[in-house]
Design a protein around this motif. Structure first.
Motif, PDB file in Angstrom:
ATOM      1  N   LEU A  11       0.830  -1.197   0.000  1.00 16.31           N
ATOM      2  CA  LEU A  11       0.000   0.000   0.000  1.00 16.31           C
ATOM      3  C   LEU A  11       0.872   1.257   0.000  1.00 16.31           C
ATOM      4  O   LEU A  11       0.603   2.210  -0.740  1.00 16.31           O
ATOM      5  N   ALA A  12       1.918   1.260   0.803  1.00 19.23           N
ATOM      6  CA  ALA A  12       2.821   2.411   0.858  1.00 19.23           C
ATOM      7  C   ALA A  12       3.487   2.659  -0.493  1.00 19.23           C
ATOM      8  O   ALA A  12       3.567   3.800  -0.963  1.00 19.23           O
ATOM      9  N   VAL A  13       3.951   1.613  -1.148  1.00 26.84           N
ATOM     10  CA  VAL A  13       4.579   1.745  -2.464  1.00 26.84           C
ATOM     11  C   VAL A  13       3.575   2.302  -3.475  1.00 26.84           C
ATOM     12  O   VAL A  13       3.907   3.179  -4.276  1.00 26.84           O
ATOM     13  N   MET A  14       2.357   1.815  -3.437  1.00 24.22           N
ATOM     14  CA  MET A  14       1.336   2.298  -4.370  1.00 24.22           C
ATOM     15  C   MET A  14       1.027   3.767  -4.138  1.00 24.22           C
ATOM     16  O   MET A  14       0.874   4.531  -5.085  1.00 24.22           O
ATOM     17  N   LEU A  15       0.943   4.192  -2.895  1.00 18.08           N
ATOM     18  CA  LEU A  15       0.660   5.589  -2.606  1.00 18.08           C
ATOM     19  C   LEU A  15       1.800   6.503  -3.062  1.00 18.08           C
ATOM     20  O   LEU A  15       1.563   7.563  -3.637  1.00 18.08           O
ATOM     21  N   VAL A  16       3.026   6.094  -2.813  1.00 17.29           N
ATOM     22  CA  VAL A  16       4.181   6.896  -3.238  1.00 17.29           C
ATOM     23  C   VAL A  16       4.231   6.985  -4.761  1.00 17.29           C
ATOM     24  O   VAL A  16       4.430   8.048  -5.328  1.00 17.29           O
ATOM     25  N   THR A  17       4.008   5.864  -5.421  1.00 18.05           N
ATOM     26  CA  THR A  17       4.029   5.836  -6.880  1.00 18.05           C
ATOM     27  C   THR A  17       2.942   6.721  -7.463  1.00 18.05           C
ATOM     28  O   THR A  17       3.186   7.493  -8.384  1.00 18.05           O
ATOM     29  N   SER A  18       1.744   6.653  -6.932  1.00 20.23           N
ATOM     30  CA  SER A  18       0.662   7.480  -7.469  1.00 20.23           C
ATOM     31  C   SER A  18       0.926   8.950  -7.211  1.00 20.23           C
ATOM     32  O   SER A  18       0.594   9.798  -8.039  1.00 20.23           O
ATOM     33  N   GLY A  19       1.557   9.290  -6.117  1.00 20.21           N
ATOM     34  CA  GLY A  19       1.926  10.681  -5.851  1.00 20.21           C
ATOM     35  C   GLY A  19       2.934  11.192  -6.849  1.00 20.21           C
ATOM     36  O   GLY A  19       2.833  12.311  -7.347  1.00 20.21           O
ATOM     37  N   CYS A  20       3.905  10.364  -7.203  1.00 19.45           N
ATOM     38  CA  CYS A  20       4.897  10.745  -8.197  1.00 19.45           C
ATOM     39  C   CYS A  20       4.254  10.910  -9.568  1.00 19.45           C
ATOM     40  O   CYS A  20       4.601  11.811 -10.318  1.00 19.45           O
ATOM     41  N   LEU A  21       3.324  10.037  -9.906  1.00 18.24           N
ATOM     42  CA  LEU A  21       2.657  10.154 -11.186  1.00 18.24           C
ATOM     43  C   LEU A  21       1.827  11.421 -11.259  1.00 18.24           C
ATOM     44  O   LEU A  21       1.778  12.083 -12.294  1.00 18.24           O
ATOM     45  N   ASN A  22       1.183  11.803 -10.168  1.00 22.11           N
ATOM     46  CA  ASN A  22       0.392  13.026 -10.161  1.00 22.11           C
ATOM     47  C   ASN A  22       1.267  14.242 -10.398  1.00 22.11           C
ATOM     48  O   ASN A  22       0.853  15.201 -11.031  1.00 22.11           O
ATOM     49  N   GLU A  23       2.498  14.248  -9.872  1.00 22.87           N
ATOM     50  CA  GLU A  23       3.396  15.363 -10.105  1.00 22.87           C
ATOM     51  C   GLU A  23       3.768  15.468 -11.570  1.00 22.87           C
ATOM     52  O   GLU A  23       4.003  16.543 -12.081  1.00 22.87           O
ATOM     53  N   MET A  24       3.837  14.337 -12.267  1.00 26.00           N
ATOM     54  CA  MET A  24       4.259  14.341 -13.650  1.00 26.00           C
ATOM     55  C   MET A  24       3.135  14.719 -14.603  1.00 26.00           C
ATOM     56  O   MET A  24       3.391  15.091 -15.743  1.00 26.00           O
ATOM     57  N   VAL A  25       1.892  14.658 -14.169  1.00 28.73           N
ATOM     58  CA  VAL A  25       0.786  15.014 -15.033  1.00 28.73           C
ATOM     59  C   VAL A  25       0.946  16.469 -15.449  1.00 28.73           C
ATOM     60  O   VAL A  25       1.177  17.348 -14.635  1.00 28.73           O
ATOM     61  N   GLY A  26       0.841  16.734 -16.735  1.00 27.36           N
ATOM     62  CA  GLY A  26       0.994  18.093 -17.222  1.00 27.36           C
ATOM     63  C   GLY A  26       2.427  18.460 -17.525  1.00 27.36           C
ATOM     64  O   GLY A  26       2.692  19.531 -18.028  1.00 27.36           O
ATOM     65  N   GLN A  27       3.367  17.573 -17.255  1.00 20.98           N
ATOM     66  CA  GLN A  27       4.773  17.841 -17.523  1.00 20.98           C
ATOM     67  C   GLN A  27       5.101  17.394 -18.942  1.00 20.98           C
ATOM     68  O   GLN A  27       5.813  16.427 -19.153  1.00 20.98           O
ATOM     69  N   LYS A  28       4.553  18.093 -19.917  1.00 25.52           N
ATOM     70  CA  LYS A  28       4.838  17.773 -21.300  1.00 25.52           C
ATOM     71  C   LYS A  28       4.684  19.019 -22.154  1.00 25.52           C
ATOM     72  O   LYS A  28       4.087  20.007 -21.743  1.00 25.52           O
ATOM     73  N   ILE A  29       5.248  18.922 -23.338  1.00 28.31           N
ATOM     74  CA  ILE A  29       5.079  19.965 -24.334  1.00 28.31           C
ATOM     75  C   ILE A  29       4.459  19.296 -25.550  1.00 28.31           C
ATOM     76  O   ILE A  29       4.939  18.260 -26.011  1.00 28.31           O
ATOM     77  N   THR A  30       3.401  19.877 -26.053  1.00 27.95           N
ATOM     78  CA  THR A  30       2.764  19.381 -27.263  1.00 27.95           C
ATOM     79  C   THR A  30       3.192  20.282 -28.416  1.00 27.95           C
ATOM     80  O   THR A  30       3.037  21.502 -28.341  1.00 27.95           O
ATOM     81  N   VAL A  31       3.754  19.676 -29.465  1.00 32.33           N
ATOM     82  CA  VAL A  31       4.267  20.440 -30.604  1.00 32.33           C
ATOM     83  C   VAL A  31       3.470  20.064 -31.843  1.00 32.33           C
ATOM     84  O   VAL A  31       3.226  18.886 -32.102  1.00 32.33           O
ATOM     85  N   GLN A  32       3.077  21.086 -32.592  1.00 27.77           N
ATOM     86  CA  GLN A  32       2.392  20.872 -33.866  1.00 27.77           C
ATOM     87  C   GLN A  32       3.191  21.590 -34.955  1.00 27.77           C
ATOM     88  O   GLN A  32       3.748  22.660 -34.721  1.00 27.77           O
ATOM     89  N   LYS A  33       3.225  20.992 -36.133  1.00 28.10           N
ATOM     90  CA  LYS A  33       3.982  21.536 -37.259  1.00 28.10           C
ATOM     91  C   LYS A  33       3.019  21.960 -38.356  1.00 28.10           C
ATOM     92  O   LYS A  33       2.044  21.263 -38.628  1.00 28.10           O
ATOM     93  N   ARG A  34       3.319  23.110 -38.966  1.00 28.66           N
ATOM     94  CA  ARG A  34       2.484  23.585 -40.077  1.00 28.66           C
ATOM     95  C   ARG A  34       2.707  22.673 -41.277  1.00 28.66           C
ATOM     96  O   ARG A  34       3.830  22.287 -41.586  1.00 28.66           O
ATOM     97  N   ILE A  35       1.617  22.348 -41.944  1.00 33.80           N
ATOM     98  CA  ILE A  35       1.719  21.544 -43.153  1.00 33.80           C
ATOM     99  C   ILE A  35       1.355  22.415 -44.351  1.00 33.80           C
ATOM    100  O   ILE A  35       0.410  23.195 -44.295  1.00 33.80           O
ATOM    101  N   GLY A  36       2.124  22.300 -45.400  1.00 38.67           N
ATOM    102  CA  GLY A  36       1.856  23.082 -46.607  1.00 38.67           C
ATOM    103  C   GLY A  36       2.048  24.568 -46.366  1.00 38.67           C
ATOM    104  O   GLY A  36       2.766  24.997 -45.468  1.00 38.67           O
ATOM    105  N   GLU A  37       1.382  25.361 -47.178  1.00 37.58           N
ATOM    106  CA  GLU A  37       1.504  26.820 -47.095  1.00 37.58           C
ATOM    107  C   GLU A  37       0.340  27.464 -46.343  1.00 37.58           C
ATOM    108  O   GLU A  37       0.307  28.674 -46.178  1.00 37.58           O
ATOM    109  N   GLU A  38      -0.615  26.667 -45.933  1.00 35.49           N
ATOM    110  CA  GLU A  38      -1.786  27.191 -45.219  1.00 35.49           C
ATOM    111  C   GLU A  38      -1.510  27.257 -43.718  1.00 35.49           C
ATOM    112  O   GLU A  38      -0.508  26.756 -43.235  1.00 35.49           O
ATOM    113  N   ASN A  39      -2.434  27.836 -42.994  1.00 33.77           N
ATOM    114  CA  ASN A  39      -2.327  27.950 -41.539  1.00 33.77           C
ATOM    115  C   ASN A  39      -2.964  26.722 -40.888  1.00 33.77           C
ATOM    116  O   ASN A  39      -3.868  26.826 -40.070  1.00 33.77           O
TER     117      ASN A  39
END
Length: 137
Positions: A11-39
């Motif tokens: 139980l202790a391991v599961m709680l620590v692991t879930s706490g670490c995962l919650n900290e990582m939520v939102g820790q990302k960058i989403t990148v999109q690339k323009r295709i062609g000459e349009e927006n």
């Protein structure tokens, strides 16, 4: 009794692991690339590595932003978003990104009319984080 003794460490391991995962939520960058000459942009990459995300955020946050509306000559090459949390709300910081014609710098514009032209070093670092490629070809 043995089951109870095994249950509490598990139980202790599961709680620590879930706490670490919650900290990582939102820790990302989403990148999109323009295709062609349009927006029109398509999903290009997501950056999940914590050090890269933090470095990119530092570059963007410490840039010398100007509060002015800038009309760019062409559509942005990329757009990227940082999801972030503060104490009162969840937000997404969204940026449009251009590679200068000489290929040495990045220019970024926000939806709130803030503009910055990054230094060559910051441009190279941010471009590599966002695309996985070197800026100057």
């Amino acid at each position: 009794m043995k089951k109870i003794i095994l249950f509490f460490p598990l139980l202790a391991v599961m709680l620590v692991t879930s706490g670490c995962l919650n900290e990582m939520v939102g820790q990302k960058i989403t990148v999109q690339k323009r295709i062609g000459e349009e927006n029109i942009f398509e999903d290009f990459k997501e950056v999940h590595q914590k050090k890269q995300v933090e470095k990119a955020k530092d570059i963007v946050e410490n840039a010398k932003w100007e509060n002015k509306k800038v009309e760019m000559a062409r559509y942005a090459d990329y757009q990227f978003q940082f999801p972030f949390k503060n104490s009162s709300e969840n937000k997404i910081a969204s940026y449009l990104l251009w590679v200068t014609p000489n290929g040495e710098n990045l220019e970024i514009v926000t939806d709130s009319d803030r503009y910055v032209k990054l230094t060559k070093q910051d441009s190279a670092n941010l471009y590599e984080i966002l695309t996985g490629e070197e800026l100057i070809k």
